[in-house]
Scaffold this motif. Sequence first.
Motif, PDB file in Angstrom:
ATOM      1  N   ASN A 248       0.755  -1.157  -0.030  1.00 47.31           N
ATOM      2  CA  ASN A 248       0.320  -0.004   0.178  1.00 47.31           C
ATOM      3  C   ASN A 248       0.810   1.646   0.375  1.00 47.31           C
ATOM      4  O   ASN A 248       2.175   1.468   0.752  1.00 47.31           O
ATOM      5  N   PRO A 249       0.096   2.179  -0.713  1.00 40.76           N
ATOM      6  CA  PRO A 249       1.599   3.118  -0.650  1.00 40.76           C
ATOM      7  C   PRO A 249       1.664   4.129   0.717  1.00 40.76           C
ATOM      8  O   PRO A 249       2.393   4.559   0.599  1.00 40.76           O
ATOM      9  N   ASN A 250       0.992   4.556   1.223  1.00 40.55           N
ATOM     10  CA  ASN A 250       0.336   4.452   2.824  1.00 40.55           C
ATOM     11  C   ASN A 250       1.534   3.956   3.656  1.00 40.55           C
ATOM     12  O   ASN A 250       2.336   4.977   4.093  1.00 40.55           O
ATOM     13  N   VAL A 251       2.076   2.384   3.313  1.00 42.14           N
ATOM     14  CA  VAL A 251       2.673   1.890   4.254  1.00 42.14           C
ATOM     15  C   VAL A 251       4.021   2.180   4.070  1.00 42.14           C
ATOM     16  O   VAL A 251       5.318   2.385   3.991  1.00 42.14           O
ATOM     17  N   ARG A 252       4.433   2.526   2.176  1.00 37.44           N
ATOM     18  CA  ARG A 252       5.886   2.458   1.508  1.00 37.44           C
ATOM     19  C   ARG A 252       6.161   3.801   2.475  1.00 37.44           C
ATOM     20  O   ARG A 252       6.791   4.467   2.425  1.00 37.44           O
ATOM     21  N   ARG A 253       4.979   5.913   2.821  1.00 38.50           N
ATOM     22  CA  ARG A 253       5.425   5.966   2.462  1.00 38.50           C
ATOM     23  C   ARG A 253       5.800   5.860   3.972  1.00 38.50           C
ATOM     24  O   ARG A 253       6.938   6.694   4.754  1.00 38.50           O
ATOM     25  N   ARG A 254       4.846   5.407   4.883  1.00 38.89           N
ATOM     26  CA  ARG A 254       5.007   5.229   6.511  1.00 38.89           C
ATOM     27  C   ARG A 254       6.363   4.567   6.702  1.00 38.89           C
ATOM     28  O   ARG A 254       7.536   5.458   7.155  1.00 38.89           O
ATOM     29  N   MET A 255       6.956   3.703   5.901  1.00 36.90           N
ATOM     30  CA  MET A 255       8.715   3.248   5.602  1.00 36.90           C
ATOM     31  C   MET A 255       9.414   3.905   5.662  1.00 36.90           C
ATOM     32  O   MET A 255      10.427   4.127   6.809  1.00 36.90           O
ATOM     33  N   LEU A 256       9.296   4.899   4.268  1.00 40.27           N
ATOM     34  CA  LEU A 256      10.182   6.102   4.114  1.00 40.27           C
ATOM     35  C   LEU A 256      10.565   6.971   5.313  1.00 40.27           C
ATOM     36  O   LEU A 256      11.259   7.506   5.442  1.00 40.27           O
ATOM     37  N   ARG A 257       9.232   7.338   6.220  1.00 38.19           N
ATOM     38  CA  ARG A 257       9.567   8.715   6.781  1.00 38.19           C
ATOM     39  C   ARG A 257       9.793   7.373   8.459  1.00 38.19           C
ATOM     40  O   ARG A 257      11.198   8.241   8.891  1.00 38.19           O
ATOM     41  N   GLN A 258       9.747   6.555   8.407  1.00 38.25           N
ATOM     42  CA  GLN A 258      10.654   5.731   9.358  1.00 38.25           C
ATOM     43  C   GLN A 258      12.539   5.998   9.680  1.00 38.25           C
ATOM     44  O   GLN A 258      13.305   5.757  10.432  1.00 38.25           O
ATOM     45  N   GLN A 259      12.844   5.211   7.915  1.00 45.15           N
ATOM     46  CA  GLN A 259      14.084   5.135   7.446  1.00 45.15           C
ATOM     47  C   GLN A 259      14.547   6.651   7.739  1.00 45.15           C
ATOM     48  O   GLN A 259      15.771   6.284   8.170  1.00 45.15           O
ATOM     49  N   ALA A 260      13.648   7.846   7.553  1.00 43.02           N
ATOM     50  CA  ALA A 260      14.120   8.554   7.615  1.00 43.02           C
ATOM     51  C   ALA A 260      14.685   9.439   9.659  1.00 43.02           C
ATOM     52  O   ALA A 260      16.030   9.466   9.496  1.00 43.02           O
ATOM     53  N   SER A 261      14.129   8.399   9.763  1.00 43.37           N
ATOM     54  CA  SER A 261      13.244   8.952  11.725  1.00 43.37           C
ATOM     55  C   SER A 261      15.243   8.285  11.942  1.00 43.37           C
ATOM     56  O   SER A 261      15.334   8.738  12.538  1.00 43.37           O
ATOM     57  N   ASP A 262      15.097   6.974  11.679  1.00 47.11           N
ATOM     58  CA  ASP A 262      16.184   5.938  12.409  1.00 47.11           C
ATOM     59  C   ASP A 262      17.755   6.442  11.954  1.00 47.11           C
ATOM     60  O   ASP A 262      18.236   6.191  12.466  1.00 47.11           O
ATOM     61  N   LYS A 263      17.982   6.719  10.720  1.00 51.86           N
ATOM     62  CA  LYS A 263      18.406   7.294   9.883  1.00 51.86           C
ATOM     63  C   LYS A 263      19.206   8.870  10.873  1.00 51.86           C
ATOM     64  O   LYS A 263      20.254   8.766  11.471  1.00 51.86           O
ATOM     65  N   TYR A 264      18.081   8.799  11.657  1.00 53.48           N
ATOM     66  CA  TYR A 264      18.625  10.662  12.026  1.00 53.48           C
ATOM     67  C   TYR A 264      19.039  10.381  13.731  1.00 53.48           C
ATOM     68  O   TYR A 264      19.848  11.178  14.815  1.00 53.48           O
ATOM     69  N   LYS A 265      18.243   9.082  14.176  1.00 57.18           N
ATOM     70  CA  LYS A 265      18.180   8.627  15.387  1.00 57.18           C
ATOM     71  C   LYS A 265      19.893   8.238  15.695  1.00 57.18           C
ATOM     72  O   LYS A 265      20.303   8.162  16.727  1.00 57.18           O
ATOM     73  N   ASP A 266      19.591   7.589  14.874  1.00 62.38           N
ATOM     74  CA  ASP A 266      21.443   7.179  13.821  1.00 62.38           C
ATOM     75  C   ASP A 266      22.596   7.580  14.676  1.00 62.38           C
ATOM     76  O   ASP A 266      24.217   8.157  15.143  1.00 62.38           O
ATOM     77  N   LYS A 267      22.038   8.523  13.770  1.00 62.46           N
ATOM     78  CA  LYS A 267      23.862  10.151  13.113  1.00 62.46           C
ATOM     79  C   LYS A 267      23.449  10.842  15.234  1.00 62.46           C
ATOM     80  O   LYS A 267      24.850  11.397  15.498  1.00 62.46           O
ATOM     81  N   VAL A 268      22.182  10.640  15.837  1.00 60.78           N
ATOM     82  CA  VAL A 268      22.400  11.653  16.931  1.00 60.78           C
ATOM     83  C   VAL A 268      22.768  11.233  17.762  1.00 60.78           C
ATOM     84  O   VAL A 268      24.008  11.279  18.659  1.00 60.78           O
ATOM     85  N   VAL A 269      22.992   9.892  18.431  1.00 61.58           N
ATOM     86  CA  VAL A 269      23.647   8.611  19.086  1.00 61.58           C
ATOM     87  C   VAL A 269      24.903   8.782  18.663  1.00 61.58           C
ATOM     88  O   VAL A 269      26.099   9.070  19.597  1.00 61.58           O
ATOM     89  N   ILE A 270      25.141   9.118  17.508  1.00 62.01           N
ATOM     90  CA  ILE A 270      26.890   8.818  17.181  1.00 62.01           C
ATOM     91  C   ILE A 270      27.473  10.290  17.389  1.00 62.01           C
ATOM     92  O   ILE A 270      28.445   9.953  17.859  1.00 62.01           O
ATOM     93  N   ARG A 271      26.679  11.061  17.869  1.00 66.73           N
ATOM     94  CA  ARG A 271      27.291  12.704  18.162  1.00 66.73           C
ATOM     95  C   ARG A 271      26.914  12.590  19.889  1.00 66.73           C
ATOM     96  O   ARG A 271      28.050  13.387  19.566  1.00 66.73           O
ATOM     97  N   GLU A 272      26.400  12.042  20.098  1.00 64.47           N
ATOM     98  CA  GLU A 272      26.609  11.678  22.021  1.00 64.47           C
ATOM     99  C   GLU A 272      27.231  11.088  22.034  1.00 64.47           C
ATOM    100  O   GLU A 272      28.432  11.741  23.115  1.00 64.47           O
ATOM    101  N   GLY A 273      27.727  10.056  21.596  1.00 64.27           N
ATOM    102  CA  GLY A 273      28.916   9.172  22.049  1.00 64.27           C
ATOM    103  C   GLY A 273      30.084   9.568  21.560  1.00 64.27           C
ATOM    104  O   GLY A 273      31.060   9.874  22.408  1.00 64.27           O
TER     105      GLY A 273
END
Length: 294
Positions: A248-273
């Motif tokens: 479903n395109p709604n599920v695909r867009r939600r997955m893309l947003r989730q991937q973008a948010s996970d990528k940002y969270k990983d950057k924040v964790v690396i910066r804090e460490g």
Amino acid sequence: MGKRKRGNKQNEATDKEPEKTENQNEVLFSDDLLKIRKTEWINRQRVMVLGARGITARDRHLMLNLRTLMPHSKSEPKLDSVKSDLFSDALEICETRNCNKCLLFINKKRKDSYLYVANVPNGPSAKFMIENIHTMEELRLSGNCLRGSRPLLSFDPEFDKTPQLSLLKELFSQTFGVPKHHPKSQPFFDHVYTFTILDKRIWFRNYQIVGEEGSLAEIGPRFCLNLIKIFEGGLGGPVIYSNPGFVNPNVRRRMLRQQASDKYKDKVVIREGRNKKKPKGEEYQDMDPLEIFD
């Protein structure tokens, strides 16, 4: 003298009788030709091309392109999908206009375009998601065909390998194929519709047959159909087949947003460490710079 005049009148009357019979024979002969032409037109397919309210400009242009390419199609104003039942209204319009096939365009959120190809009223029907739409106006291709000419239908060999694709092949053949001796069609073929399966999708192309060599020049439009479901009835009913690979395109867009948010969270964790490993500025003040290298 009077008898001669009467005889002349009788002769004139008898002379006029063959003219009436000849005219009557001509009328009967023309009626027979019409009857023969009607009986030859056995494949009486009429396709209703509809668009629900809310479709985008690109969807509307694609719908108009298909109407011009299909002389056996009929049009109707937009359907209001908010105030009434969309599918029941579409079936009622097809019944009143004596159409046994239907192409229904729907758009959701002005992002996702859907197409229903249905055999009405008894079914079956198929629901597709339309992707990669390119209309004839924006492509400006070199190919050109005569208005109302009949197309040749070319199908990928993959259509004969599975039952659901064989059903779609028959549905496309009856919908897009112009009936022989249709009153609005030309009695020859000068373009080809191709239905190709690639990446688990159906790709539609329209080519003009150029010259006696059989070379092809693309006309347009272009679009891609991603199968979602096949229904038993016309525009709905029990589901015969459901595509397991469709997302479903709604599920695909939600997955893309989730991937973008996970990528940002990983950057924040690396910066804090990284900041934790660095010593603070106050510790550098009381420290001898030579002690760092000991």
